[in-house]
Design a protein around this motif. Sequence first.
Motif, PDB file in Angstrom:
ATOM      1  N   ARG A 313      41.040  41.700  38.648  1.00  0.00           N
ATOM      2  CA  ARG A 313      40.711  42.189  37.409  1.00  0.00           C
ATOM      3  C   ARG A 313      40.819  41.792  36.026  1.00  0.00           C
ATOM      4  NH1 ARG A 313      41.067  45.930  33.865  1.00  0.00           N
ATOM      5  NH2 ARG A 313      43.298  46.176  34.077  1.00  0.00           N
ATOM      6  N   GLN A 314      42.270  41.470  36.070  1.00  0.00           N
ATOM      7  CA  GLN A 314      42.546  40.844  34.743  1.00  0.00           C
ATOM      8  C   GLN A 314      42.207  39.503  34.449  1.00  0.00           C
ATOM      9  OE1 GLN A 314      46.793  41.393  33.948  1.00  0.00           O
ATOM     10  NE2 GLN A 314      46.969  43.174  35.069  1.00  0.00           N
ATOM     11  N   LEU A 315      42.129  38.683  35.417  1.00  0.00           N
ATOM     12  CA  LEU A 315      41.490  37.378  35.444  1.00  0.00           C
ATOM     13  C   LEU A 315      40.152  37.301  34.836  1.00  0.00           C
ATOM     14  CD1 LEU A 315      42.773  35.604  38.671  1.00  0.00           C
ATOM     15  CD2 LEU A 315      43.688  35.274  36.642  1.00  0.00           C
ATOM     16  N   ARG A 316      39.407  38.288  35.305  1.00  0.00           N
ATOM     17  CA  ARG A 316      37.834  38.376  35.061  1.00  0.00           C
ATOM     18  C   ARG A 316      37.665  38.727  34.043  1.00  0.00           C
ATOM     19  NH1 ARG A 316      34.987  37.655  39.595  1.00  0.00           N
ATOM     20  NH2 ARG A 316      35.718  38.267  41.679  1.00  0.00           N
ATOM     21  N   ILE A 317      38.472  39.790  33.142  1.00  0.00           N
ATOM     22  CA  ILE A 317      38.328  40.178  31.810  1.00  0.00           C
ATOM     23  C   ILE A 317      39.032  39.091  30.906  1.00  0.00           C
ATOM     24  CG2 ILE A 317      37.843  42.519  32.636  1.00  0.00           C
ATOM     25  CD1 ILE A 317      40.621  43.017  31.565  1.00  0.00           C
ATOM     26  N   SER A 318      39.681  38.257  31.039  1.00  0.00           N
ATOM     27  CA  SER A 318      40.649  37.728  30.083  1.00  0.00           C
ATOM     28  C   SER A 318      39.992  36.316  29.629  1.00  0.00           C
ATOM     29  CB  SER A 318      42.013  36.994  30.992  1.00  0.00           C
ATOM     30  OG  SER A 318      41.578  36.216  32.018  1.00  0.00           O
ATOM     31  N   GLY A 319      40.033  35.899  28.455  1.00  0.00           N
ATOM     32  CA  GLY A 319      39.516  35.008  27.908  1.00  0.00           C
ATOM     33  C   GLY A 319      40.066  33.408  28.530  1.00  0.00           C
ATOM     34  N   ASN A 320      39.078  32.459  27.980  1.00  0.00           N
ATOM     35  CA  ASN A 320      39.657  31.171  28.452  1.00  0.00           C
ATOM     36  C   ASN A 320      41.145  30.641  27.994  1.00  0.00           C
ATOM     37  OD1 ASN A 320      37.464  30.702  30.109  1.00  0.00           O
ATOM     38  ND2 ASN A 320      36.333  29.893  28.234  1.00  0.00           N
ATOM     39  N   ASN A 321      41.656  31.278  27.067  1.00  0.00           N
ATOM     40  CA  ASN A 321      42.871  30.839  26.424  1.00  0.00           C
ATOM     41  C   ASN A 321      43.907  31.765  26.533  1.00  0.00           C
ATOM     42  OD1 ASN A 321      41.680  28.474  25.227  1.00  0.00           O
ATOM     43  ND2 ASN A 321      40.914  29.586  23.538  1.00  0.00           N
ATOM     44  N   SER A 322      43.481  32.780  27.592  1.00  0.00           N
ATOM     45  CA  SER A 322      44.715  33.891  27.638  1.00  0.00           C
ATOM     46  C   SER A 322      45.837  33.221  28.711  1.00  0.00           C
ATOM     47  CB  SER A 322      43.950  35.214  28.185  1.00  0.00           C
ATOM     48  OG  SER A 322      42.905  35.679  27.562  1.00  0.00           O
ATOM     49  N   ARG A 323      46.872  34.098  28.709  1.00  0.00           N
ATOM     50  CA  ARG A 323      48.017  33.881  29.571  1.00  0.00           C
ATOM     51  C   ARG A 323      48.365  35.261  30.312  1.00  0.00           C
ATOM     52  NH1 ARG A 323      53.664  33.809  30.368  1.00  0.00           N
ATOM     53  NH2 ARG A 323      54.399  31.939  31.505  1.00  0.00           N
ATOM     54  N   ILE A 324      48.154  35.498  31.563  1.00  0.00           N
ATOM     55  CA  ILE A 324      48.398  36.627  32.174  1.00  0.00           C
ATOM     56  C   ILE A 324      49.253  36.209  33.333  1.00  0.00           C
ATOM     57  CG2 ILE A 324      46.439  37.860  31.338  1.00  0.00           C
ATOM     58  CD1 ILE A 324      45.189  37.280  34.139  1.00  0.00           C
ATOM     59  N   PHE A 325      50.171  37.329  33.845  1.00  0.00           N
ATOM     60  CA  PHE A 325      50.968  37.276  35.006  1.00  0.00           C
ATOM     61  C   PHE A 325      51.276  38.547  35.307  1.00  0.00           C
ATOM     62  CE2 PHE A 325      53.864  37.775  31.589  1.00  0.00           C
ATOM     63  CZ  PHE A 325      54.820  38.489  32.174  1.00  0.00           C
ATOM     64  N   ILE A 326      51.756  38.423  36.951  1.00  0.00           N
ATOM     65  CA  ILE A 326      52.409  39.348  37.475  1.00  0.00           C
ATOM     66  C   ILE A 326      53.543  39.211  38.224  1.00  0.00           C
ATOM     67  CG2 ILE A 326      50.298  40.830  37.889  1.00  0.00           C
ATOM     68  CD1 ILE A 326      50.297  39.918  40.743  1.00  0.00           C
ATOM     69  N   GLU A 327      54.498  39.924  38.176  1.00  0.00           N
ATOM     70  CA  GLU A 327      55.922  39.666  38.776  1.00  0.00           C
ATOM     71  C   GLU A 327      55.992  40.288  40.193  1.00  0.00           C
ATOM     72  OE1 GLU A 327      59.589  39.628  36.555  1.00  0.00           O
ATOM     73  OE2 GLU A 327      58.425  40.172  34.830  1.00  0.00           O
ATOM     74  N   VAL A 328      56.484  39.460  40.972  1.00  0.00           N
ATOM     75  CA  VAL A 328      56.745  40.036  42.454  1.00  0.00           C
ATOM     76  C   VAL A 328      58.093  39.814  42.844  1.00  0.00           C
ATOM     77  CG1 VAL A 328      55.741  39.829  44.904  1.00  0.00           C
ATOM     78  CG2 VAL A 328      54.343  39.146  42.874  1.00  0.00           C
ATOM     79  N   ASN A 329      58.760  40.951  43.270  1.00  0.00           N
ATOM     80  CA  ASN A 329      60.178  41.102  43.878  1.00  0.00           C
ATOM     81  C   ASN A 329      60.307  41.164  45.166  1.00  0.00           C
ATOM     82  OD1 ASN A 329      61.176  41.058  41.039  1.00  0.00           O
ATOM     83  ND2 ASN A 329      60.502  43.319  40.983  1.00  0.00           N
ATOM     84  N   GLY A 330      59.876  40.121  46.041  1.00  0.00           N
ATOM     85  CA  GLY A 330      60.302  39.917  47.423  1.00  0.00           C
ATOM     86  C   GLY A 330      61.589  39.323  47.980  1.00  0.00           C
ATOM     87  N   GLU A 331      61.385  38.801  48.859  1.00  0.00           N
ATOM     88  CA  GLU A 331      62.792  38.172  49.275  1.00  0.00           C
ATOM     89  C   GLU A 331      62.936  36.808  48.358  1.00  0.00           C
ATOM     90  OE1 GLU A 331      62.388  36.797  53.287  1.00  0.00           O
ATOM     91  OE2 GLU A 331      61.306  38.513  54.136  1.00  0.00           O
ATOM     92  N   ALA A 333      61.895  36.361  44.407  1.00  0.00           N
ATOM     93  CA  ALA A 333      61.386  36.854  43.255  1.00  0.00           C
ATOM     94  C   ALA A 333      60.572  35.632  42.496  1.00  0.00           C
ATOM     95  CB  ALA A 333      62.030  37.537  42.340  1.00  0.00           C
ATOM     96  N   TYR A 334      59.292  35.987  42.203  1.00  0.00           N
ATOM     97  CA  TYR A 334      58.376  35.106  41.430  1.00  0.00           C
ATOM     98  C   TYR A 334      57.329  35.531  40.817  1.00  0.00           C
ATOM     99  CZ  TYR A 334      54.812  35.980  44.820  1.00  0.00           C
ATOM    100  OH  TYR A 334      53.822  36.685  45.977  1.00  0.00           O
ATOM    101  N   LYS A 335      56.546  34.729  39.905  1.00  0.00           N
ATOM    102  CA  LYS A 335      55.310  35.355  39.188  1.00  0.00           C
ATOM    103  C   LYS A 335      54.428  34.458  39.438  1.00  0.00           C
ATOM    104  CE  LYS A 335      58.172  36.084  34.672  1.00  0.00           C
ATOM    105  NZ  LYS A 335      59.332  35.620  34.999  1.00  0.00           N
ATOM    106  N   ILE A 336      53.021  35.373  39.493  1.00  0.00           N
ATOM    107  CA  ILE A 336      51.765  34.554  39.482  1.00  0.00           C
ATOM    108  C   ILE A 336      51.430  34.584  38.278  1.00  0.00           C
ATOM    109  CG2 ILE A 336      49.362  34.581  40.672  1.00  0.00           C
ATOM    110  CD1 ILE A 336      50.793  36.742  42.410  1.00  0.00           C
ATOM    111  N   VAL A 337      51.287  33.225  37.760  1.00  0.00           N
ATOM    112  CA  VAL A 337      50.596  33.123  36.469  1.00  0.00           C
ATOM    113  C   VAL A 337      49.391  32.384  36.209  1.00  0.00           C
ATOM    114  CG1 VAL A 337      51.449  32.012  34.354  1.00  0.00           C
ATOM    115  CG2 VAL A 337      53.172  33.041  35.719  1.00  0.00           C
ATOM    116  N   CYS A 338      48.581  32.800  35.082  1.00  0.00           N
ATOM    117  CA  CYS A 338      47.403  32.072  34.760  1.00  0.00           C
ATOM    118  C   CYS A 338      47.450  31.515  33.495  1.00  0.00           C
ATOM    119  CB  CYS A 338      46.216  32.942  35.111  1.00  0.00           C
ATOM    120  SG  CYS A 338      44.670  32.169  34.538  1.00  0.00           S
ATOM    121  N   ASN A 339      47.672  30.425  33.063  1.00  0.00           N
ATOM    122  CA  ASN A 339      47.448  29.808  31.834  1.00  0.00           C
ATOM    123  C   ASN A 339      46.416  28.976  31.686  1.00  0.00           C
ATOM    124  OD1 ASN A 339      50.094  30.217  30.638  1.00  0.00           O
ATOM    125  ND2 ASN A 339      51.083  28.666  31.959  1.00  0.00           N
TER     126      ASN A 339
END
Length: 348
Positions: A313-331, A333-339
């Motif tokens: 949802r955030q990807l769809r509403i973000s602009g072309n120059n946006s940077r968004i991410f979510i953090e995942v604390n699994g076995e 830990a990492y981030k899914i990042v959109c630059n």
Amino acid sequence: MNLSQEDRRKFVVLENLKRPPKQRCRVFVGLSGGQDSVALLHVLSKKISQSSENSEWHGIKLSAIHINHNLQEDSINFENICNELCKDLEIKLDVIKINIKVNTLKRLGPEAAARRDRFRAFQKVLNVKTDVLALGHHLDDQVETVLLQWMRGAGLEGLTGMLIFDQRIVEKKSINIWRPFLKTTRSEISNYVAKHKLKWINDPSNDNLKLDRNLIRHKVIPLLKSSRNGSSLAMARSINHLQSARSLLEKTITYNLKMCEINNKKNAESFKNLSKELILKLDDELVPRVLRAWIKNSGLSVPPTRRIIEFIRQLRISGNNSRIFIEVNGEIAYKIVCNFDELTLVLN
């Protein structure tokens, strides 16, 4: 292995046990000391030792791995059973002792924590791409697994249960998994073990009804069987139908994931990057599935579907120059990042 007619009634050697998973490979049996893995090691040992030079089984190297989790007082008894069996069959046994951290037990629970550390230990022994890990899961385990996943609200992957041939990525390395008993019932295995007078040990935790799987095994499934004959076999047929549908879907997902990858573009952790523009052009139902496959193929734990949906949802509403991410604390830990237009995975 030459079976008498009586043996065939007691233990069905199904199509997936008529040939090895690969030719001239190394097969490691995950040997717990329980009935299923003991039967598996015994039947494979006989199959290989009695094979002719022209047989597909000729040249298969068989050994066993026992993981001592040190979670039970009598864990040494399991280890002793494994040592005795392997000595009788003249099979090499690797015994690996692991100690699961207390915080890991609290965070994942004993069953999941033991499974995670067990596969990490397996991965250290299976160090060749052609190595195969053979596990003793059977048809009754399959039904229990699917019912358990259904209770947890699983999607198609969970509801299709375990596969006879599968791969599991552990710390960025792939393990080949083979479950030759997956269409064999528990009673057939019990009959085989009794016929050959094999020693095995019962895990006392299997009788703990506080664990969901045991509740399903000892209470739910017997009730289903009493109300309808052949219910387990009928459920197994349904699982096979779902697995066929899953196979077709996974081919579609793999194709679309490949189309969304940015050619030859990897980040510092060697994860492949994806194009935001291309992934958002996919069918709405495919987008979360492709993202899940991307994360899973990278050897990382997949976040809950609701978090992936929110990220989309955030990807769809973000602009072309946006940077968004979510953090995942699994076995891990990492981030899914959109630059800008690139999606990448970044370890914390």
